[in-house]
Design an enzyme around this catalytic site. Structure first.
Site, mmCIF file in Angstrom:
data_model
loop_
_atom_site.group_PDB
_atom_site.id
_atom_site.type_symbol
_atom_site.label_atom_id
_atom_site.label_comp_id
_atom_site.label_asym_id
_atom_site.label_seq_id
_atom_site.Cartn_x
_atom_site.Cartn_y
_atom_site.Cartn_z
ATOM 1 N N ARG A 85 0.820 -1.225 0.000
ATOM 2 C CA ARG A 85 0.000 0.000 0.000
ATOM 3 C C ARG A 85 0.853 1.275 0.000
ATOM 4 N NH1 ARG A 85 -3.189 -3.444 -0.846
ATOM 5 N NH2 ARG A 85 -5.362 -3.554 -0.147
ATOM 6 N N SER A 127 -10.747 -0.358 2.644
ATOM 7 C CA SER A 127 -10.082 -0.531 3.945
ATOM 8 C C SER A 127 -9.673 0.830 4.487
ATOM 9 C CB SER A 127 -8.820 -1.383 3.804
ATOM 10 O OG SER A 127 -9.131 -2.649 3.289
ATOM 11 N N GLU A 139 -5.283 4.220 5.874
ATOM 12 C CA GLU A 139 -4.954 3.974 4.472
ATOM 13 C C GLU A 139 -5.281 5.141 3.535
ATOM 14 O OE1 GLU A 139 -5.104 1.557 0.833
ATOM 15 O OE2 GLU A 139 -6.434 0.484 2.178
#
Ligand code: EPU
Length: 345
Positions: free
Chosen positions: A170, A240, A335
């Protein structure tokens, strides 16, 4: 303001509510849709000359808007997919404003393998490398050959090899050292003409034959995602909300002693903990407060039920982080990318 005239397509005081998947309301001081590269050049020259900062958005599906933006917000709407084939590979050159899921569908329809596990990930193709999107054991870096960028100070277009982009879980240089340097204008994917699919991620292989086709894997991923994740058209969210934390073996063993049913995966010599499992275990799944909540089928996903402002989501985030730190000793990291001033919560 300088002599450079504001291009016609740049508007003032525009609501960004339709441009972020949480559906929070915030106003862009300046706003423009980019459908051709020459517009990007004009917009950046005008903004640079007038010291206006610039933010580029795709579909806003990994974005947390916490307030108005005193900036020029450009929506990347560059379109087009070009195909070239060699003996074993298909190369897709995709303009950044294409919808990522449409690119996956195009690849699957043409039997090009490599991104079928990334079906239904919301967002644009140009945003995919920024956070190195990933799902079901595959990340975009696995098939990405290079990224085309627009250099914000020189106005040049250049291709950067994927190996140079600092990809990690990520993460990429586009989120870090290059965040203010480049805008992504296109990506080039190198897809396999052999049907090599990956179904080892927990539960994905269920109901599939032993050698599934690309289309079967795609359909299965769509089925699993649709069952677990909220539909963006129905309920605001950004997928998420937290990353799965990566911890050392010692840290993992300590938590595992207290929680023997902890869900975790070995990851590059360390352990990746399932943050969704921890939030669920801590009792947050399905909780709602002040118009926002934790999705009832996937605790890693925070949702906006009914509010225009991010304040209550920030409060919920703070409450969850504190609780997870107290219960598991782990600090969760957000995130989505935040834009806008931080309100006092
Ligand atoms: N789990 C629970 N309760 C929950 C949620 C999860 O017990 O409420 C457990 C699951 O049962 C499973 C484990 O946690 O054993 C992992 O859950 P899941 O497979 O749903 O994946 P995740 O770790 O929660 C990650 C990605 C998702 C991606 C899935 C599938 C991150 C931050 N998220 O979620 O990506 O779709 O794996 O590969 O890595 C996104 O980034 O927006 C996103 C949706």
């Amino acid at each position: 303001m300088s002599q450079i005239v504001k291009p016609d397509f740049i508007q003032e005081y525009v609501s960004l509510k339709p441009h972020n998947s949480f559906r929070f309301d915030a106003t862009a001081r300046f706003y423009g849709q980019i459908t051709h590269l020459y517009q990007l050049d004009l917009a950046v020259k005008w903004a640079n000359a007038n010291r206006v900062s610039i933010c580029m958005l795709g579909e806003g599906s990994n974005l947390l808007l916490t307030g108005d933006l005193d900036a020029l917000v450009l929506i990347n709407n560059l379109k087009g997919i070009a195909l070239s084939r060699s003996e074993n590979f298909a190369e897709l050159t995709v303009s950044a404003g294409e919808s990522w899921h449409q690119v996956v569908t195009y690849a699957v329809d043409n039997s090009f393998a490599g991104i079928e596990n990334l079906a239904l990930i919301p967002g644009s193709a140009g945003a995919a490398p920024v956070q190195n999107i990933g799902a079901y054991g595959v990340e975009v870096k696995d098939t990405l050959a290079r990224v085309q960028v627009f250099d914000r100070s020189s106005g040049e277009l250049l291709w950067i090899d994927a190996k140079e982009c600092g990809f990690a879980y990520r993460d990429s240089h586009f989120k870090g050292i290059w965040a203010d340097k480049y805008f992504i204008t296109a990506i080039c994917l190198k897809l396999n003409l052999d049907c090599q699919v990956k179904v080892s991620y927990g539960g994905l292989a269920e109901g599939l034959p032993s050698q599934p086709s690309i289309k079967q894997v795609f359909d299965r991923v769509c089925e699993v995602r649709t069952a677990k994740l909220p539909d963006l058209k129905m309920i605001g969210n950004a997928g998420s909300f937290f990353k799965n934390p990566i911890v050392t073996n010692d840290e993992y063993q300590k938590i595992h002693q207290s929680y023997p049913d902890l869900v975790a995966f070995a990851f590059e010599g360390r352990w990746k903990l399932a943050a969704g499992w921890m939030i669920d275990k801590a009792g947050w799944k399905g909780v709602s407060q002040d118009g926002v909540g934790v999705y009832e089928k996937q605790a890693l996903c925070l949702v906006n039920h009914s509010t225009d402002r991010a304040d209550s989501l920030l409060k919920l985030e703070q409450d969850i982080k504190l609780d997870i730190k107290q219960k598991f000793g782990v600090v969760l990291e957000r995130e989505p990318v935040q834009l806008g001033k931080v309100p006092l919560i």
